[in-house]
Design a protein around this motif. Structure first.
Motif, mmCIF file in Angstrom:
data_model
loop_
_atom_site.group_PDB
_atom_site.id
_atom_site.type_symbol
_atom_site.label_atom_id
_atom_site.label_comp_id
_atom_site.label_asym_id
_atom_site.label_seq_id
_atom_site.Cartn_x
_atom_site.Cartn_y
_atom_site.Cartn_z
ATOM 1 N N SER A 1 27.220 48.268 -8.033
ATOM 2 C CA SER A 1 27.974 49.504 -8.046
ATOM 3 C C SER A 1 27.215 50.556 -7.248
ATOM 4 O O SER A 1 25.986 50.559 -7.193
ATOM 5 N N VAL A 2 27.964 51.460 -6.667
ATOM 6 C CA VAL A 2 27.408 52.577 -5.923
ATOM 7 C C VAL A 2 28.100 53.839 -6.421
ATOM 8 O O VAL A 2 29.331 53.913 -6.435
ATOM 9 N N PHE A 3 27.288 54.823 -6.854
ATOM 10 C CA PHE A 3 27.797 56.107 -7.309
ATOM 11 C C PHE A 3 27.365 57.143 -6.282
ATOM 12 O O PHE A 3 26.170 57.381 -6.108
ATOM 13 N N TYR A 4 28.327 57.748 -5.600
ATOM 14 C CA TYR A 4 28.054 58.687 -4.519
ATOM 15 C C TYR A 4 27.959 60.114 -5.036
ATOM 16 O O TYR A 4 28.491 60.434 -6.104
ATOM 17 N N ASP A 5 27.317 60.992 -4.246
ATOM 18 C CA ASP A 5 27.180 62.387 -4.648
ATOM 19 C C ASP A 5 28.467 63.186 -4.437
ATOM 20 O O ASP A 5 28.476 64.404 -4.539
ATOM 21 N N THR A 6 29.556 62.500 -4.209
ATOM 22 C CA THR A 6 30.879 63.130 -4.106
ATOM 23 C C THR A 6 31.665 63.012 -5.403
ATOM 24 O O THR A 6 32.764 63.555 -5.512
ATOM 25 N N GLY A 7 31.126 62.256 -6.382
ATOM 26 C CA GLY A 7 31.858 61.997 -7.611
ATOM 27 C C GLY A 7 32.749 60.769 -7.501
ATOM 28 O O GLY A 7 33.560 60.511 -8.383
ATOM 29 N N GLU A 8 32.588 60.005 -6.443
ATOM 30 C CA GLU A 8 33.329 58.756 -6.269
ATOM 31 C C GLU A 8 32.367 57.586 -6.436
ATOM 32 O O GLU A 8 31.178 57.697 -6.102
#
Length: 194
Positions: A1-8
């Protein structure tokens, strides 16, 4: 999983070749999450799903099998940034940061406040026990099967990284790089390496 600093966030499946070596990544699901003001988001793999904070008052689980996001609202009035999420044999502990204080909740909605300190780390330490350390240098062991009763309080100071459980002992690295171990029922932590 990848959690981006955009909230996506994106959940990938790793595909293996005939030699069981990674060969490809396939995007399985994309979803949104609650982006904390500071610290990384807390994300836990449990029960064939990825658990995370969806909104300030909701945690959620995305299933790898079907990609459905199942919301799990927190009790009314419980909100903040997710600082800890720990699953035991029969329960779950949610730890929230809220205006410099910490709120712990189990799956039955029972709660414990720890004022004037935030959660540093948390881990399971036995079938229904969870250890939680705070920025005030205290570590508490909570019994989730007994209304979140405090089994033990230990002054450990600040430490680096996180703490762990080896099946018998709690382990953590002190601020001055000494590895400590402590059985949940013993009198005090002991250094085991430096």
């Amino acid at each position: 999983s990848v959690f981006y600093d955009t909230g996506e966030a994106e959940l990938y499946r790793c595909m293996l070749d005939q030699n069981n070596q990674p060969a490809a990544l396939n995007l399985e699901h994309a979803f949104e999450f609650f982006l904390p003001d500071y610290e990384d988001p807390v994300v836990i793999w449990h029960d064939d799903g990825l658990w995370f904070q969806k909104k300030h008052d909701t945690i959620a689980r995305v299933s790898l099998a079907d990609g459905l996001v199942a919301d799990d609202p927190l009790p009314a009035g419980s909100a903040g940034e997710l600082a800890a999420l720990v699953f035991t044999d029969s329960d779950r502990l949610v730890g929230l940061r809220s205006n410099g204080d910490s709120l712990l909740l189990n799956s039955r909605g029972e709660s414990v406040w720890h004022n004037n300190a935030e959660i540093c780390a948390a881990c399971s330490c036995g079938s229904d026990n969870v250890a939680v350390s705070y920025t005030d240098g205290n570590l508490f062991i909570y019994d989730l099967s007994d209304r979140m009763r405090i089994r033990r309080q230990i002054q450990i100071g600040l430490f680096r990284g996180t703490m762990g459980w080896d099946g018998t002992m709690l382990l953590w690295l002190s601020e001055d790089n000494v590895l400590f171990a402590c059985h949940p029922d013993e009198a005090r932590p002991e250094p085991i390496a430096n």
